[in-house]
Design a protein around this motif. Structure first.
Motif, short mmCIF file in Angstrom:
data_model
loop_
_atom_site.label_atom_id
_atom_site.label_comp_id
_atom_site.label_asym_id
_atom_site.label_seq_id
_atom_site.Cartn_x
_atom_site.Cartn_y
_atom_site.Cartn_z
N ALA A 143 72.68 -33.57 -5.37
CA ALA A 143 72.21 -33.23 -4.02
C ALA A 143 73.40 -33.06 -3.09
O ALA A 143 74.49 -33.57 -3.36
N ASP A 157 70.56 -31.26 1.58
CA ASP A 157 69.37 -31.82 0.94
C ASP A 157 69.00 -33.19 1.51
O ASP A 157 67.82 -33.52 1.58
N ARG A 199 65.18 -37.07 3.03
CA ARG A 199 65.31 -35.79 2.34
C ARG A 199 64.83 -34.70 3.29
O ARG A 199 63.83 -34.88 4.00
N ARG A 210 61.53 -28.83 2.28
CA ARG A 210 61.77 -27.40 2.03
C ARG A 210 61.00 -26.56 3.02
O ARG A 210 61.39 -25.43 3.32
#
Ligand SMILES: NC(=O)c1ccc[n+]([C@@H]2O[C@H](COP(=O)([O-])OP(=O)(O)OC[C@H]3O[C@@H](n4cnc5c(N)ncnc54)[C@H](OP(=O)(O)O)[C@@H]3O)[C@@H](O)[C@H]2O)c1
Length: 193
Positions: A11, A145, A189, A192
């Motif tokens: 990541a 990320d 995180r 997306r």
């Protein structure tokens, strides 16, 4: 709160320490509020900050930083702290390279350098050290990320912010650690969508 097996997937992580009001350095680049911080938690917590950094750093395979951060580390005079890890330093100027450092200088967009960093890191992670504007450049390109923020309980009132711009992505909490020093780490995180 746990976050699953470490190192399962490489990541790109922005791992930083910030004041409670969101600054990574004072306006004059001072870091005494962090390096000389000497607090204690009154809550019942047992984790120690040092071990947490070592565990994070063991999984780092490539490093990115802006030139102000680079010059700050060089000016410290304690030697290059990232000898085992290749580092990409973003700058438009010529800079010295300390003994033992594996440094590439980059002048331009972060995307191509990020591809090189990912390739060099292999199954380890890419660490965006900072500053805030560089972190925003990676975020703008969709290349960030994870966010690992250690909050230091001091209020600076002014300084260099952790991000230069609004982050247009949702953050999903993946873990927290409260340290005996009174610092708290928050891990997120970037969603997306
Ligand atoms: N608390 C923490 O966890 C933490 C983390 C990181 C840094 N810090 C501190 O925070 C401060 C950060 O300073 P800063 O925000 O001024 O930033 P910085 O990101 O370290 O450096 C900014 C400089 O990097 C160069 N640069 C950035 N992007 C570039 C690109 N795409 N291409 C070419 N050059 C580029 C530019 O300088 P030139 O072109 O003039 O070289 C720019 O002025 C430092 O004092 C550092 O020690 C704290």
């Amino acid at each position: 709160m746990g976050e699953g097996p470490p190192g399962a997937l490489s990541a790109t992580q922005y791992y930083l320490a910030q004041s409670l009001d969101g600054y990574i350095a004072e306006t004059d680049h001072g870091l005494d509020w962090l390096t000389k911080y000497d607090g204690q938690s009154e809550a019942d917590v047992s984790e120690v900050t040092d071990g947490s950094y070592d565990a994070f750093y063991a999984q780092v395979g490539a490093i990115a930083m802006g030139s102000a951060t680079y010059e700050f580390i060089l000016a410290e005079g304690s030697g290059w702290p990232y000898e085992e890890v290749p580092s990409w330093v973003f700058t438009s100027k010529e800079r010295p390279v300390p003994d033992g450092a594996e440094v590439r200088f980059v002048d331009g967009p972060v995307g191509p350098a990020h591809e090189e960093m990912r390739a060099a890191a292999g199954d380890r992670n890419v660490w965006i050290v900072g500053g805030g504007d560089l972190a925003s450049q990676f975020a703008d390109e969709g290349l960030l990320d994870e966010l690992h923020v250690t909050v230091v309980p001091v209020i600076l009132g002014d300084g260099i912010p952790a991000f230069a711009r609004r982050l247009g992505r949702k953050l999903r909490l993946t873990g927290t650690s409260a340290f005996s020093s009174g610092m708290v780490q928050l891990r997120y995180r970037l969603a997306r969508s």
